[in-house]
Structures are given as C-alpha cells and as structure tokens.
Scaffold this motif. Structure first.
Motif, PDB file in Angstrom:
ATOM      1  N   ILE A 293       0.937  -1.108  -0.276  1.00 44.06           N
ATOM      2  CA  ILE A 293       0.287   0.319   0.099  1.00 44.06           C
ATOM      3  C   ILE A 293       0.908   1.219   0.083  1.00 44.06           C
ATOM      4  N   CYS A 294       0.708   2.140  -0.791  1.00 44.94           N
ATOM      5  CA  CYS A 294       1.517   3.043  -1.205  1.00 44.94           C
ATOM      6  C   CYS A 294       1.168   4.581  -1.551  1.00 44.94           C
ATOM      7  N   TRP A 295       1.633   5.264  -0.163  1.00 51.30           N
ATOM      8  CA  TRP A 295       1.348   7.314  -0.515  1.00 51.30           C
ATOM      9  C   TRP A 295       2.090   7.641  -0.274  1.00 51.30           C
ATOM     10  N   VAL A 296       2.306   8.973  -0.422  1.00 54.27           N
ATOM     11  CA  VAL A 296       2.905   9.746  -0.540  1.00 54.27           C
ATOM     12  C   VAL A 296       2.023  10.997   0.069  1.00 54.27           C
ATOM     13  N   MET A 297       3.047  12.545   0.075  1.00 55.67           N
ATOM     14  CA  MET A 297       2.803  13.781   1.117  1.00 55.67           C
ATOM     15  C   MET A 297       1.650  14.336  -0.102  1.00 55.67           C
ATOM     16  N   ALA A 298       0.763  14.699   1.367  1.00 56.44           N
ATOM     17  CA  ALA A 298      -0.115  15.510   0.526  1.00 56.44           C
ATOM     18  C   ALA A 298       0.621  16.792  -0.322  1.00 56.44           C
ATOM     19  N   GLU A 299      -0.150  17.553  -1.279  1.00 54.08           N
ATOM     20  CA  GLU A 299       0.553  18.896  -1.785  1.00 54.08           C
ATOM     21  C   GLU A 299       0.321  19.430  -0.045  1.00 54.08           C
ATOM     22  N   GLY A 300       1.369  20.437  -0.130  1.00 54.72           N
ATOM     23  CA  GLY A 300       1.278  21.539   0.722  1.00 54.72           C
ATOM     24  C   GLY A 300       1.959  20.683   1.977  1.00 54.72           C
ATOM     25  N   TYR A 301       2.632  19.506   1.924  1.00 50.16           N
ATOM     26  CA  TYR A 301       2.935  19.014   2.921  1.00 50.16           C
ATOM     27  C   TYR A 301       3.765  18.548   2.795  1.00 50.16           C
ATOM     28  N   GLU A 302       5.501  18.109   1.245  1.00 54.10           N
ATOM     29  CA  GLU A 302       5.418  17.342   0.908  1.00 54.10           C
ATOM     30  C   GLU A 302       6.978  18.024   1.972  1.00 54.10           C
ATOM     31  N   GLN A 303       6.876  18.359   2.363  1.00 49.74           N
ATOM     32  CA  GLN A 303       8.509  18.854   3.379  1.00 49.74           C
ATOM     33  C   GLN A 303       8.459  17.862   4.350  1.00 49.74           C
ATOM     34  N   TYR A 304       7.163  17.070   4.824  1.00 45.40           N
ATOM     35  CA  TYR A 304       7.227  16.352   6.155  1.00 45.40           C
ATOM     36  C   TYR A 304       7.111  14.568   5.990  1.00 45.40           C
ATOM     37  N   GLU A 305       7.825  14.945   4.373  1.00 51.18           N
ATOM     38  CA  GLU A 305       8.185  13.837   4.353  1.00 51.18           C
ATOM     39  C   GLU A 305       9.359  12.319   4.575  1.00 51.18           C
ATOM     40  N   LYS A 306      10.108  13.271   5.159  1.00 49.64           N
ATOM     41  CA  LYS A 306      11.939  12.529   5.934  1.00 49.64           C
ATOM     42  C   LYS A 306      11.395  12.885   7.453  1.00 49.64           C
ATOM     43  N   GLU A 307      10.209  13.773   7.615  1.00 46.94           N
ATOM     44  CA  GLU A 307      10.424  13.679   9.197  1.00 46.94           C
ATOM     45  C   GLU A 307       8.916  12.591   9.923  1.00 46.94           C
ATOM     46  N   LYS A 353      -0.999  13.331  11.826  1.00 48.43           N
ATOM     47  CA  LYS A 353      -1.206  14.922  11.514  1.00 48.43           C
ATOM     48  C   LYS A 353      -2.171  15.548  12.341  1.00 48.43           C
ATOM     49  N   ALA A 354      -1.956  15.823  13.933  1.00 48.30           N
ATOM     50  CA  ALA A 354      -2.490  16.815  14.695  1.00 48.30           C
ATOM     51  C   ALA A 354      -1.502  17.327  14.601  1.00 48.30           C
ATOM     52  N   LEU A 355      -0.648  17.114  14.919  1.00 57.71           N
ATOM     53  CA  LEU A 355       0.822  17.947  15.166  1.00 57.71           C
ATOM     54  C   LEU A 355       1.294  19.214  14.486  1.00 57.71           C
ATOM     55  N   LYS A 356       0.404  18.787  12.728  1.00 57.49           N
ATOM     56  CA  LYS A 356       0.625  19.495  11.733  1.00 57.49           C
ATOM     57  C   LYS A 356      -0.255  20.245  10.881  1.00 57.49           C
ATOM     58  N   LEU A 357      -1.253  19.454  11.410  1.00 62.59           N
ATOM     59  CA  LEU A 357      -2.946  20.589  10.893  1.00 62.59           C
ATOM     60  C   LEU A 357      -3.323  21.930  11.601  1.00 62.59           C
TER      61      LEU A 357
END
Ligand SMILES: *Cc1c(COP(=O)(O)O)cnc(C)c1O
Length: 357
Positions: A293-307, A353-357
């Motif tokens: 099951i594959c997914w990525v960060m949504a637009e606007g959240y790309e910078q959090y991938e590594k985190e 999500k709760a941390l970033k939204l």
C-alpha cells in the motif's frame, strides 16, 4: 516497544513459521541433528518436501496436470527460464512495473517480444486494460502484483494463449483459479518463506515445445521428473514454507486470509484517503494492491516526508519507506501482518496529522 514489520521483502512471516524453523535448526524432528546438516535425501526431509508440495496444491486447489516445483535462483531466474522453456517465436508481455519489464527484457534474448501495453509513462501507477493479445504468441506474461507501485490485477484473466504470472508478492493472499494459468511463479520471500526459495506451478502440457537445447538444470521437465530433488534444494526455506502452509491451513486457508487482507487494506486506504496530509499514489481505486500500500505526502505537506518517516520509525513502524522509484511510503500488508499493526500505523498517521494541521 512492539515493532510492526511492513518490509516489502524479505518480509514478515508467521511466528509459527519462525519458531518451528528455529527449533528445527537446533533439533530437526527429534533427530538430534540440525535441519542445516541433514541430507536432503533423508526420509525426514523427503517427507517435508512432499508435504509442502501436497499442501501447496491443496491450499491453492491446483488441478490435475500441474506440478509444483521448489527451485533456487529467485523470481529473477524465472525471467530467463520461462522464455528458455516456452518461447519458440513470439511472446507477449504486459508491462506493469520494473519486475515486469525485467522479465520482458530477458525474453528478448529468445525471440520476438510484443509489449501488449505499458503504464510506464505514468510511473506504473495503473494497470492497463483493453489491450490486444497476439493470437500467435506462445504465451502472455503478467505480473499480478506490482510490489514497488502498489498495483494489482485482482481477477484471473481469461486469455486464449497460455498465461504465465509472476505472483511473487500476492501468492496465497487471495483465491485464484489456477486453471486459468499455464504457469505461476515467484520468489517465496514475500508471503511464504525466507529468501532462497522459488516456487513454480506449471502445467505439464506447455513444456517440450521449443526447438532449442535447454540446459538440464534450467529445464522444468528435469525438476518435474526429480520432484524438485535434481540437485540440493533450498532445504531450510522449504521447511519454513511448509510451516507457513500449515499456518495457512490452521487459520482458515486462503479465503480467510483474503477476508483479513481486505479488512487490513480497507483500514489503511481509508486513512490515506481521509487524512488531508497524505494521498495515495495509485490512479484507479480498482488497481490498488492488497499487499503493498503506497502513499505520499499531500500537496503542501511534501516537506514533512522525512520527518514522518522518522516519527513513524520511532513508534515501531519498520520498513515503510517507499521504493526509491516512487518515493513516499509503502506498507506491505502480507498475510502474516496482523490487523493490529495496520491500526497502529493508522494511529501514528493520525498523531502526525494532529501535529501538522
Ligand atoms: C521481489 C519480486 C521479484 C524479484 O524476486 P527475486 O526472488 O529477488 O528474484 C520479482 N517479481 C516481483 C513481483 C517481486 O515482488
């Protein structure tokens, strides 16, 4: 902290398999010898081999006329062995990913190869449909589950020429109609056993039709004749495979596994679809894999991938980094992965999500 194993392969196996194999590595069936140091021609091991083949056939409902082989060399050796044994003039290949294209490349050394369709232009994020299959091809090769991209062919295709399928990463995950295939093969290290074992299910009547010389070791008929004992087979992985097959049998067989896999996938895809900081990578919902099951960060959240990767790893989520050709994340949800692991991953996605939204 509990570790949740989402590796794509080698990957999670049932505790039952690991414990019984570990025990046999110390004392194989009470012989006082390790499984590593007994002859593969000993009565005890021949029973293991026979029982594994028998259960393999029983669980998959394999009809008469088919053989189950346990070989070495990985799925990658099959990419060459298949055309060596089956390709006289022309073969057809469906290109749904890197593994499929590696199989296709090998076939080119043996005859004309028709690529019936490809999703390469879209980085393999869908399964092509409505393609024409040349009626004069010796076989059509497909990859039912594309481990890297998280796409899967969920139905058994009906075609007029022999169908050959790489099922490395979805064998035993869902019911299949073996009679639709002339051959099914795969590396065992995704859903069955440790690395080192390759399984092949082959219908006998497709063999013996090519004109070329086939080296003895690469000829499926050799392994049929010798019951996968032409040379020393991968003894330890075969023993482990038998444990997984018994575990499958004791846990309701493939139909029960399939229901569990549907549930696990539904939970994770639901989170990917509803959590605004993530998004899925597969274009069509119907092509989504139950196993990877594959997914990525949504637009606007790309910078959090590594985190997020670090965040999840710190919470026990192991092996969720996506393949480098797709990026993002991949959770492999093979048979042995409990639903609790998927729920734990979902909880971590919500916490982030709760941390970033
Ligand atoms: C992992 C994988 C392979 C490669 O298997 P090896 O046993 O390493 O050669 C081939 N096809 C698919 C679909 C895979 O997932």
């Amino acid at each position: 902290m509990k570790k949740h194993n989402f590796y794509a392969g080698p990957s999670i196996l049932p505790d039952y398999t690991i414990k019984n194999t570990a025990e046999a590595l110390i004392n194989f069936y009470g012989t006082g010898l390790s499984l590593m140091e007994v002859s593969h021609r000993d009565k005890e091991f021949i029973e293991v081999n026979d029982e594994a083949q028998r259960l393999f056939k029983e669980l998959l409902n394999i009809p008469e006329g088919y053989h189950v082989l346990f070989l070495g060399g990985g799925a990658s050796l099959q990419f060459a062995m298949i055309p060596f044994n089956l390709l006289n003039k022309k073969a057809a290949y469906l290109n749904t990913g890197v593994w499929a294209s590696k199989a296709l490349k090998e076939a080119k050394g043996f005859g004309e190869v028709v690529e019936v369709a490809s999703s390469k232009d879209a980085n393999y994020n869908y399964i092509p449909t409505n393609f024409a299959i040349p009626a004069d091809a010796d076989y059509l090769h497909i990859t039912t589950n594309n481990t890297i991209y998280g796409t899967e062919i969920h139905t058994d295709m009906t075609v007029d020429i022999p169908l050959v399928a790489d099922m490395s990463s979805d064998i035993f995950s869902r019911p299949i109609d073996v009679s639709k295939y002339a051959m099914i093969y795969g590396g065992a290290q995704k859903n069955l056993a440790p690395a080192g074992l390759t399984f092949v299910i082959v219908r006998e009547d497709i063999l013996g039709k090519v004109d070329r010389y086939i080296p003895t070791m690469l000829d499926y008929r050799t392994h049929i004749k010798e019951g996968s004992m032409f040379n020393t087979p991968p003894v330890v992985p075969i023993f482990a495979a038998l444990q997984t097959l018994k575990w499958l049998e004791n846990n309701g067989g493939i139909e029960a596994m399939y229901q569990k896999n549907l549930e696990k996938a539904a939970v994770l895809y639901h989170e990917i679809d509803t959590n605004p900081i993530f998004k899925g990578t597969v274009a069509n919902e119907k092509d989504r894999s139950l196993m990877n099951i594959c997914w990525v960060m949504a637009e606007g959240y790309e910078q959090y991938e590594k985190e997020f990767l670090t965040f999840a790893t710190e919470r026990g989520m192991i092996g969720i980094k996506g393949h480098r050709s797709v990026g993002g994340f991949r959770a492999s949800t093979y048979n042995a992965l409990p639903k609790e692991s998927v729920e734990a991953l979902v909880a971590v996605m919500q916490e982030f999500k709760a941390l970033k939204l």
